[in-house]
Write a protein that holds these residues in place. Structure first.
Motif, PDB file in Angstrom:
ATOM      1  N   PRO A   1       5.625   9.802   9.611  1.00 46.37           N
ATOM      2  CA  PRO A   1       4.183   9.529   9.670  1.00 46.37           C
ATOM      3  C   PRO A   1       3.908   8.038   9.796  1.00 46.37           C
ATOM      4  CG  PRO A   1       4.730  11.005   7.850  1.00 46.37           C
ATOM      5  CD  PRO A   1       6.016  10.444   8.349  1.00 46.37           C
ATOM      6  N   GLY A   2       2.809   7.710  10.453  1.00 48.39           N
ATOM      7  CA  GLY A   2       2.415   6.309  10.552  1.00 48.39           C
ATOM      8  C   GLY A   2       2.085   5.746   9.177  1.00 48.39           C
ATOM      9  N   LYS A   3       2.121   4.440   9.080  1.00 49.51           N
ATOM     10  CA  LYS A   3       1.778   3.794   7.815  1.00 49.51           C
ATOM     11  C   LYS A   3       0.361   4.199   7.395  1.00 49.51           C
ATOM     12  CE  LYS A   3       4.282  -0.368   9.291  1.00 49.51           C
ATOM     13  NZ  LYS A   3       4.118  -1.806   9.612  1.00 49.51           N
ATOM     14  N   GLY A   4       0.233   4.643   6.180  1.00 45.54           N
ATOM     15  CA  GLY A   4      -1.091   4.978   5.670  1.00 45.54           C
ATOM     16  C   GLY A   4      -1.610   6.335   6.100  1.00 45.54           C
ATOM     17  N   GLU A   5      -0.840   7.071   6.927  1.00 42.38           N
ATOM     18  CA  GLU A   5      -1.328   8.350   7.450  1.00 42.38           C
ATOM     19  C   GLU A   5      -1.496   9.392   6.348  1.00 42.38           C
ATOM     20  OE1 GLU A   5       0.339  11.805  10.435  1.00 42.38           O
ATOM     21  OE2 GLU A   5       0.706   9.700  10.960  1.00 42.38           O
ATOM     22  N   ILE A   6      -0.456   9.587   5.543  1.00 44.05           N
ATOM     23  CA  ILE A   6      -0.535  10.578   4.473  1.00 44.05           C
ATOM     24  C   ILE A   6      -1.516  10.149   3.381  1.00 44.05           C
ATOM     25  CG2 ILE A   6       0.765  11.738   2.633  1.00 44.05           C
ATOM     26  CD1 ILE A   6       3.118  11.902   4.523  1.00 44.05           C
TER      27      ILE A   6
ATOM     28  N   TYR B   1       4.272  -1.192  14.736  1.00 45.00           N
ATOM     29  CA  TYR B   1       5.035  -1.777  13.635  1.00 45.00           C
ATOM     30  C   TYR B   1       4.344  -3.011  13.071  1.00 45.00           C
ATOM     31  CZ  TYR B   1       8.956   1.306  14.758  1.00 45.00           C
ATOM     32  OH  TYR B   1       9.739   2.408  14.968  1.00 45.00           O
ATOM     33  N   ALA B   2       3.536  -3.652  13.916  1.00 45.05           N
ATOM     34  CA  ALA B   2       2.837  -4.859  13.466  1.00 45.05           C
ATOM     35  C   ALA B   2       1.649  -4.535  12.569  1.00 45.05           C
ATOM     36  CB  ALA B   2       2.373  -5.675  14.669  1.00 45.05           C
ATOM     37  N   SER B   3       1.200  -3.271  12.592  1.00 47.31           N
ATOM     38  CA  SER B   3       0.048  -2.878  11.782  1.00 47.31           C
ATOM     39  C   SER B   3       0.423  -2.857  10.304  1.00 47.31           C
ATOM     40  CB  SER B   3      -0.449  -1.497  12.190  1.00 47.31           C
ATOM     41  OG  SER B   3      -0.841  -1.483  13.541  1.00 47.31           O
ATOM     42  N   SER B   4      -0.481  -3.337   9.482  1.00 47.32           N
ATOM     43  CA  SER B   4      -0.259  -3.271   8.044  1.00 47.32           C
ATOM     44  C   SER B   4      -0.570  -1.865   7.551  1.00 47.32           C
ATOM     45  CB  SER B   4      -1.151  -4.279   7.323  1.00 47.32           C
ATOM     46  OG  SER B   4      -2.520  -3.913   7.451  1.00 47.32           O
ATOM     47  N   LYS B   5      -0.149  -1.558   6.332  1.00 44.63           N
ATOM     48  CA  LYS B   5      -0.421  -0.244   5.759  1.00 44.63           C
ATOM     49  C   LYS B   5      -1.924  -0.037   5.612  1.00 44.63           C
ATOM     50  CE  LYS B   5       0.772   2.773   1.882  1.00 44.63           C
ATOM     51  NZ  LYS B   5       1.571   2.916   0.637  1.00 44.63           N
ATOM     52  N   GLU B   6      -2.639  -1.102   5.273  1.00 39.79           N
ATOM     53  CA  GLU B   6      -4.095  -1.005   5.120  1.00 39.79           C
ATOM     54  C   GLU B   6      -4.768  -0.711   6.455  1.00 39.79           C
ATOM     55  OE1 GLU B   6      -7.894  -3.632   3.423  1.00 39.79           O
ATOM     56  OE2 GLU B   6      -5.874  -4.466   3.453  1.00 39.79           O
ATOM     57  N   GLU B   7      -4.322  -1.383   7.526  1.00 40.85           N
ATOM     58  CA  GLU B   7      -4.893  -1.151   8.853  1.00 40.85           C
ATOM     59  C   GLU B   7      -4.644   0.286   9.309  1.00 40.85           C
ATOM     60  OE1 GLU B   7      -4.533  -5.612  10.886  1.00 40.85           O
ATOM     61  OE2 GLU B   7      -2.823  -4.225  10.939  1.00 40.85           O
ATOM     62  N   SER B   8      -3.427   0.780   9.076  1.00 37.00           N
ATOM     63  CA  SER B   8      -3.089   2.142   9.454  1.00 37.00           C
ATOM     64  C   SER B   8      -3.890   3.150   8.637  1.00 37.00           C
ATOM     65  CB  SER B   8      -1.593   2.392   9.251  1.00 37.00           C
ATOM     66  OG  SER B   8      -1.259   3.714   9.583  1.00 37.00           O
ATOM     67  N   PHE B   9      -4.037   2.863   7.347  1.00 33.91           N
ATOM     68  CA  PHE B   9      -4.830   3.752   6.486  1.00 33.91           C
ATOM     69  C   PHE B   9      -6.265   3.848   6.994  1.00 33.91           C
ATOM     70  CE2 PHE B   9      -7.931   4.254   3.099  1.00 33.91           C
ATOM     71  CZ  PHE B   9      -7.481   5.389   2.437  1.00 33.91           C
ATOM     72  N   ASN B  10      -6.867   2.715   7.283  1.00 40.29           N
ATOM     73  CA  ASN B  10      -8.257   2.705   7.753  1.00 40.29           C
ATOM     74  C   ASN B  10      -8.404   3.421   9.088  1.00 40.29           C
ATOM     75  OD1 ASN B  10      -9.155   1.269   5.498  1.00 40.29           O
ATOM     76  ND2 ASN B  10      -8.835  -0.730   6.477  1.00 40.29           N
ATOM     77  N   ARG B  11      -7.440   3.212   9.989  1.00 37.56           N
ATOM     78  CA  ARG B  11      -7.503   3.846  11.300  1.00 37.56           C
ATOM     79  C   ARG B  11      -7.417   5.368  11.154  1.00 37.56           C
ATOM     80  NH1 ARG B  11      -3.381   1.655  13.223  1.00 37.56           N
ATOM     81  NH2 ARG B  11      -4.397  -0.191  14.081  1.00 37.56           N
TER      82      ARG B  11
END
Length: 234
Positions: free
Chosen positions: A104-109, A195-205
């Protein structure tokens, strides 16, 4: 003669309702009719690395051929190995298909967990794994208690129909948005994260994408204002 007319009046609503249900177009039928042409064009697009075209083809397949059909009453297994039917869930359904080898992408789950905690009273969240039950039980620990984790174990040579329809047809992970009658409102693929996305950016997206899908397709109009007000308050 009067008795016959009376019986027709009494039973005709039931007959008409049954006839209407029989006229439903089911997901498996829509796939059989439209998937081959889509796969032919999509393979060509991927061959030339035309990912924008491939995405357009997928959206077209969903919007014009699959949306509006009714999901079949597929059978799964719960974490306790009991058979679970899709139609056992009475609320609108947010269904995601996964496999243990999918990363899963960062922050997806976390985003999915947050949404399930927020809307589980209105929506049934289901995560479907194509895996061995031991692996699924370990993976299930990552998800909120408000998410129903189910699986189909292909190694047991069972569930061939559901595997063919939900896994091998559109790939995974794939998200299905179903109303309470199990009519397909939309089918989506999760937003990708670099990969450059932070966990916070992925979570928000992911959070925005999930909430947009829910508010647009799964929440009745009279509840949307309340959701909007709650989002503003947060």
């Amino acid at each position: 003669m009067r008795k016959i007319v009376l019986l027709f009046i009494l039973f005709s609503p039931t007959l008409f309702a049954q006839q209407k249900e029989d006229e439903r177009l089911y997901f498996s039928e829509a796939l059989y009719k439209h998937l081959p042409k889509y796969e032919q064009k999509a393979k060509q697009a991927y061959r030339y690395r035309d990912y924008e075209r491939a995405e357009e083809l997928f959206d077209s397949l969903v919007n014009f051929s699959l949306s509006g059909s009714y999901m079949n009453n597929f059978k799964f297994r719960s974490l306790k190995k009991k058979e679970v039917s899709l139609y056992d869930f009475e609320k609108p359904v947010y269904l995601i298909t996964y496999a243990s080898w999918c990363i899963p992408g960062k922050g997806e789950i976390p985003a999915l967990n947050k949404m399930a905690e927020k809307y589980h009273d209105k929506i049934d969240f289901i995560v479907l794994y194509w895996d061995d039950p031991k692996i699924v039980r370990k993976k299930a620990k990552e998800f909120s208690d408000h998410i129903n984790v189910v699986y189909v174990d292909e190694s047991k040579n069972s569930g061939g129909f559901v595997v063919k329809q939900l896994k091998h047809s559109l790939g995974l992970p794939t998200c299905f948005l179903l109303d309470k009658e199990k009519r397909i409102e939309d089918i989506r693929r999760n937003p990708s994260s670099t990969y450059a996305s932070s966990k916070e950016e992925s979570f928000n997206r992911n959070f925005r994408a999930i909430e947009e899908g829910i508010s647009t397709h799964l929440i009745p109009d009279n509840d949307r204002m309340d959701l909007a007000e709650n989002s503003i308050a947060e």
